[in-house]
Design a protein around this motif. Sequence first.
Motif, PDB file in Angstrom:
ATOM      1  N   GLY A  35       1.031  -1.244  -0.129  1.00  0.00           N
ATOM      2  CA  GLY A  35      -0.072   0.174  -0.087  1.00  0.00           C
ATOM      3  C   GLY A  35       0.998   1.190   0.045  1.00  0.00           C
ATOM      4  N   ALA A  36       0.171   2.196   0.215  1.00  0.00           N
ATOM      5  CA  ALA A  36       0.861   3.760  -0.074  1.00  0.00           C
ATOM      6  C   ALA A  36       2.152   4.003   1.242  1.00  0.00           C
ATOM      7  N   ASP A  46       0.920   8.831   2.337  1.00  0.00           N
ATOM      8  CA  ASP A  46      -0.012   8.069   2.243  1.00  0.00           C
ATOM      9  C   ASP A  46      -1.433   8.581   2.527  1.00  0.00           C
ATOM     10  N   ARG A  48      -3.750   7.688   5.254  1.00  0.00           N
ATOM     11  CA  ARG A  48      -4.451   7.631   6.446  1.00  0.00           C
ATOM     12  C   ARG A  48      -3.385   8.183   7.793  1.00  0.00           C
ATOM     13  N   TYR A  55      -5.546  12.326   3.267  1.00  0.00           N
ATOM     14  CA  TYR A  55      -6.878  12.609   3.921  1.00  0.00           C
ATOM     15  C   TYR A  55      -6.664  13.642   4.889  1.00  0.00           C
ATOM     16  N   HIS A 138      -6.095  -1.128  -7.513  1.00  0.00           N
ATOM     17  CA  HIS A 138      -6.791  -0.129  -7.596  1.00  0.00           C
ATOM     18  C   HIS A 138      -6.721   0.646  -8.841  1.00  0.00           C
ATOM     19  N   SER A 213      -2.559   0.072   5.542  1.00  0.00           N
ATOM     20  CA  SER A 213      -3.604   0.005   6.714  1.00  0.00           C
ATOM     21  C   SER A 213      -4.430  -1.397   6.732  1.00  0.00           C
ATOM     22  N   LEU A 214      -4.416  -1.899   5.513  1.00  0.00           N
ATOM     23  CA  LEU A 214      -5.309  -3.090   5.310  1.00  0.00           C
ATOM     24  C   LEU A 214      -6.633  -2.863   5.718  1.00  0.00           C
ATOM     25  N   SER A 215      -7.206  -1.447   5.241  1.00  0.00           N
ATOM     26  CA  SER A 215      -8.678  -0.838   5.711  1.00  0.00           C
ATOM     27  C   SER A 215      -9.425  -0.873   4.561  1.00  0.00           C
ATOM     28  N   ASN A 236       5.541  -2.847   8.589  1.00  0.00           N
ATOM     29  CA  ASN A 236       4.764  -1.781   8.576  1.00  0.00           C
ATOM     30  C   ASN A 236       4.850  -0.776   9.871  1.00  0.00           C
ATOM     31  N   GLU A 238       2.696  -0.056  11.746  1.00  0.00           N
ATOM     32  CA  GLU A 238       1.667  -0.216  12.792  1.00  0.00           C
ATOM     33  C   GLU A 238       1.187  -1.752  12.496  1.00  0.00           C
ATOM     34  N   VAL A 240      -1.414  -4.181  11.586  1.00  0.00           N
ATOM     35  CA  VAL A 240      -2.742  -3.904  10.967  1.00  0.00           C
ATOM     36  C   VAL A 240      -3.627  -5.147  10.558  1.00  0.00           C
ATOM     37  N   GLN A 254       8.040  -1.426  11.796  1.00  0.00           N
ATOM     38  CA  GLN A 254       9.078  -0.507  11.685  1.00  0.00           C
ATOM     39  C   GLN A 254       8.957   0.287  10.266  1.00  0.00           C
ATOM     40  N   CYS A 256       9.338   0.538   6.465  1.00  0.00           N
ATOM     41  CA  CYS A 256       9.568  -0.494   5.280  1.00  0.00           C
ATOM     42  C   CYS A 256      10.872  -0.533   4.837  1.00  0.00           C
TER      43      CYS A 256
HETATM   44  N1  APR Z   1       7.102   2.508   6.475  1.00  0.00           N
HETATM   45  C1  APR Z   1       6.190   1.418   7.101  1.00  0.00           C
HETATM   46  N2  APR Z   1       4.815   1.846   7.138  1.00  0.00           N
HETATM   47  C2  APR Z   1       4.398   2.977   6.688  1.00  0.00           C
HETATM   48  C3  APR Z   1       5.219   4.071   6.082  1.00  0.00           C
HETATM   49  C4  APR Z   1       6.749   3.551   6.117  1.00  0.00           C
HETATM   50  N3  APR Z   1       7.513   4.503   5.717  1.00  0.00           N
HETATM   51  N4  APR Z   1       4.581   5.020   5.675  1.00  0.00           N
HETATM   52  C5  APR Z   1       3.297   4.840   6.180  1.00  0.00           C
HETATM   53  N5  APR Z   1       3.209   3.451   6.685  1.00  0.00           N
HETATM   54  C6  APR Z   1       2.121   2.574   7.105  1.00  0.00           C
HETATM   55  C7  APR Z   1       1.079   3.605   7.815  1.00  0.00           C
HETATM   56  O1  APR Z   1       1.190   3.230   9.310  1.00  0.00           O
HETATM   57  C8  APR Z   1      -0.322   2.826   7.419  1.00  0.00           C
HETATM   58  O2  APR Z   1      -0.702   1.733   8.310  1.00  0.00           O
HETATM   59  O3  APR Z   1       1.345   2.305   5.874  1.00  0.00           O
HETATM   60  C9  APR Z   1      -0.137   2.333   5.992  1.00  0.00           C
HETATM   61  C10 APR Z   1      -0.726   3.382   4.780  1.00  0.00           C
HETATM   62  O4  APR Z   1      -1.969   3.183   5.121  1.00  0.00           O
HETATM   63  P1  APR Z   1      -2.982   4.148   4.088  1.00  0.00           P
HETATM   64  O5  APR Z   1      -2.434   5.524   4.154  1.00  0.00           O
HETATM   65  O6  APR Z   1      -4.325   3.699   4.539  1.00  0.00           O
HETATM   66  O7  APR Z   1      -2.696   3.466   2.823  1.00  0.00           O
HETATM   67  P2  APR Z   1      -3.239   2.165   1.810  1.00  0.00           P
HETATM   68  O8  APR Z   1      -3.327   1.149   2.889  1.00  0.00           O
HETATM   69  O9  APR Z   1      -2.580   1.971   0.694  1.00  0.00           O
HETATM   70  O10 APR Z   1      -4.793   2.745   1.534  1.00  0.00           O
HETATM   71  C11 APR Z   1      -5.467   1.622   0.918  1.00  0.00           C
HETATM   72  O11 APR Z   1      -7.401   3.347   0.478  1.00  0.00           O
HETATM   73  O12 APR Z   1      -7.998   5.534  -0.126  1.00  0.00           O
HETATM   74  C12 APR Z   1      -7.704   4.278  -0.424  1.00  0.00           C
HETATM   75  O13 APR Z   1      -7.601   3.503  -2.636  1.00  0.00           O
HETATM   76  C13 APR Z   1      -6.889   4.354  -1.512  1.00  0.00           C
HETATM   77  O14 APR Z   1      -5.425   2.228  -2.140  1.00  0.00           O
HETATM   78  C14 APR Z   1      -5.710   3.197  -1.303  1.00  0.00           C
HETATM   79  C15 APR Z   1      -6.481   2.433  -0.226  1.00  0.00           C
END
Ligand code: APR
Length: 280
Positions: A35-36, A46, A48, A55, A138, A213-215, A236, A238, A240, A254, A256
Amino acid sequence: VDENTPPETLKSRTLEAVAEYIKDGRARRIVVMTGAGISTSAGIPDFRSPDTGLYANLARLDLPYAEAVFDIGYFRKNPLPFYTLAQELYPGNYRPTITHSFINLLHQKGLLLKLFTQNIDCLEREASVPGDKIVEAHGSFARQSCIECKTPYPQDLMKKAIAEKTVPTCIQETCDGLVKPEIVFFGEQLPADFFENRSLPSEADLCIVMGTSLSVHPFASLPMMCSQGTPRVLINSEQVGDMGSRADDVLLIQDCDAGVRSLAKACGWLEELEGLWAQT
Ligand code: APR
């Protein structure tokens, strides 16, 4: 399961045990889910994370709620917030991270069964992961079309619209539909490629989940498709999803980029990884 439950496949629930499992040649079909969070160190926010996430920073677009920027119903009424954001997110201005190169390294070693990504930044491709190894769950900015009649829209006109922050409309005379990149908005179906591959994690012998975030479902259900006894590694910031609920789950909570460097080092691949990344 609590941390006293012994793992079945790994010696312990540690990075070293995962590296040993890989070096022993027991990980031949690795699925990676991202993910992001794997692109934040490239400079792409990212969604969230509390302060830096997209956001939390969309107030300037005065949206009814943050995720409206990716909502198809809202887009039909007001496409401008998305096109304002698209200029910042559009691929081409960012370099892949070492985490993207780690995924390419797995491919180069013939260990990558499939990468499932939620990201739309195309950095996996820029890191030379082959297209047939990537499921862009996505969608991405790679293609765009009219949301009404589906007529494809030329890439050069799209780049122009993004640069000028104008909203492109359908090239068909008879249609005045809005043009949208083939990014999956809330309210839209995921690409067929996702559904055709979503059972693949059940064939994997190692699963690595990073930077998400696996959300958002159905993507968030992918790690649960792994068979019992298939180690699942989370890298990650956190914890999740259901990661950590199985005896063979390994949680590396930690950053990534640091996590993939440690895992590569434990596998004896760090120099090779740094070399690959240096070429991006
Ligand atoms: N190293 C490790 N983890 C990280 C880092 C990093 N440098 N930066 C951010 N994170 C973690 C955050 O703690 C969070 O758990 O990555 C996760 C990012 O979660 P989101 O911001 O929710 O991104 P993502 O899971 O990709 O969102 C899923 O939501 O809005 C929709 O379509 C959009 O594809 C996206 C989907």
